[in-house]
Design an enzyme around this catalytic site. Structure first.
Site, PDB file in Angstrom:
ATOM      1  N   LYS A 256       0.678  -1.270  -0.066  1.00 51.14           N
ATOM      2  CA  LYS A 256       0.067  -0.115   0.019  1.00 51.14           C
ATOM      3  C   LYS A 256       0.889   1.438  -0.115  1.00 51.14           C
ATOM      4  CE  LYS A 256      -0.460   0.038   5.085  1.00 51.14           C
ATOM      5  NZ  LYS A 256      -1.160  -0.653   6.228  1.00 51.14           N
TER       6      LYS A 256
ATOM      7  N   ARG B 117     -10.870  -0.888  15.033  1.00 56.02           N
ATOM      8  CA  ARG B 117     -10.660   0.041  14.021  1.00 56.02           C
ATOM      9  C   ARG B 117     -11.611  -0.342  12.742  1.00 56.02           C
ATOM     10  NH1 ARG B 117      -4.679   0.926  11.381  1.00 56.02           N
ATOM     11  NH2 ARG B 117      -5.185  -1.377  10.302  1.00 56.02           N
TER      12      ARG B 117
ATOM     13  N   TYR C 203      16.456  30.959   5.285  1.00 58.69           N
ATOM     14  CA  TYR C 203      15.229  31.732   5.896  1.00 58.69           C
ATOM     15  C   TYR C 203      15.578  32.073   7.487  1.00 58.69           C
ATOM     16  CZ  TYR C 203      12.027  30.875   1.931  1.00 58.69           C
ATOM     17  OH  TYR C 203      11.460  30.880   0.732  1.00 58.69           O
TER      18      TYR C 203
ATOM     19  N   MET D   3      11.328  24.582   0.871  1.00 57.95           N
ATOM     20  CA  MET D   3      10.331  24.025   0.140  1.00 57.95           C
ATOM     21  C   MET D   3      11.276  23.002  -0.757  1.00 57.95           C
ATOM     22  SD  MET D   3       6.989  24.916  -1.933  1.00 57.95           S
ATOM     23  CE  MET D   3       6.483  25.944  -0.590  1.00 57.95           C
TER      24      MET D   3
END
Ligand SMILES: *Cc1c(COP(=O)(O)O)cnc(C)c1O
Length: 329
Positions: free
Chosen positions: A33, A118, A238, A284
């Site tokens: 998955k 669950r 930054y 980023m």
């Protein structure tokens, strides 16, 4: 160009260990998955297949479609029934009230809630669930459960195992069809004996985590965008979070939090695989560090990053953006 390298030998080694513990390759359901936990599902699928794996579990139909040419049996774990199920896939039946919503003749594995609460049906509802499966004409092929705390092998885990044993006994008694049973996840695999009548269903251990003798499959690399001398007193990135206290040869590399890394905020030391500190805050699409050449290995063991960000290996791996180029080496 940032890059993920997948080590084929390591992956094959781990599959051998898993199959050895499970009894055989055809006793193993590989959980693929979420892009095989961020590794790259379609790159690892042919390797798993050539090793003898023929059964995988995925999240949804889209993931199953991607893998349908590799494996005969694909179990979809997180599907909401809509009457339009694909007859080739196998679907987890997670809720007793939704049995009627599957298309007739859909292949299903019944999920049992052995106390994790669950997904799955409760033990006292076995009879009703089984009758509904027959009534709505589903193809009943398997029964499974999931453990909430197998990593501790605690009383709760043992109680869950005992509950599942009762479930198997119920089906041996009341259902003449041959069913596939599975409960063991990565945390359970190496800490107890697998019952002879079960498959194991494992994700994380395939990739070298969760047991010490396994080998890490994935390593993450970034490539140099620019280089400069950061002079004493100058800051980088930054909000000037890092200031050089001596002249330093620094470089900026092409990987950042948009690529799925957690955003490093420069408050504590985080080191790359070569031991160099990340300097300043992560951007980023980039980070900076002491110049480490054209290519730098960001990590080859996600556990370091998981510990740093107070999370688990799974989350560090699975967040790696699917657009990062991946190669098998
Ligand atoms: C993700 C998942 C697994 C695999 O868990 P690991 O800890 O990675 O082995 C097994 N079963 C279900 C239902 C899952 O959702």
């Amino acid at each position: 160009m940032s890059l993920i390298r997948l080590n084929q030998k390591a992956y094959e080694f781990n599959l051998d260990q898993i199959a050895n513990k499970a009894g055989n390759f055809d006793r193993v359901i590989c959980v693929f998955k979420d892009n095989a936990y961020g590794h790259g599902a379609t790159l690892l699928a042919p390797i798993a297949k050539s090793k003898g794996i023929n059964f995988v579990a995925v999240k949804n139909e889209q993931e199953a479609d991607e893998l349908k040419d590799f494996f005969d049996s694909i179990l979809i774990l997180s599907h909401r029934p809509n009457g339009n199920e694909n007859p080739n896939f196998i679907y987890a039946l997670n809720d007793i009230n939704l049995i009627k919503s599957f298309k007739p003749l859909t292949r299903i594995h019944l999920k049992i809630d052995t106390n994790m609460h669950r997904n799955g049906i409760e033990l006292q509802d076995l009879n009703k669930a089984y009758n509904d499966i027959l009534k709505y004409n589903l193809k009943f092929e398997g029964v499974f459960t999931h453990f909430s705390s197998a990593d501790n092998a605690d009383d709760f885990y043992l109680a869950q195992r005992n509950n599942f044993k009762k479930v198997k006994e119920w089906f041996y008694k009341n259902c003449s069809k041959k069913l596939i049973f599975h409960s063991f996840n990565s945390a359970a695999l190496f800490n107890s004996e697998i019952p002879k009548d079960e498959y194991c269903r494992v994700g994380l251990v395939q990739f070298g985590y969760g047991a010490l003798h396994l080998k890490k499959v994935l390593s993450l690399y970034a490539h140099k965008l620019s280089q400069r001398i950061l002079k004493t007193g100058q800051s980088i990135g930054y909000s000037n979070a890092y200031t050089a206290n001596k002249d330093l040869n620094v470089a900026t590399y092409d990987l950042g939090y948009a690529d799925g890394l957690f955003r490093y905020n420069a408050k504590r030391e985080l080191r790359l695989a070569n031991g160099k500190k990340i300097l300043g805050k992560m951007s980023m699409d980039s980070f900076s560090c002491e110049d480490s050449g054209d290519e730098v290995c960001v990590f080859n063991d996600a556990t370091l990053w998981a510990n740093f960000f107070d999370t688990i290996d799974y989350e560090i791996l699975v967040k790696l953006h699917p657009n990062i180029k991946r190669v098998v080496v």
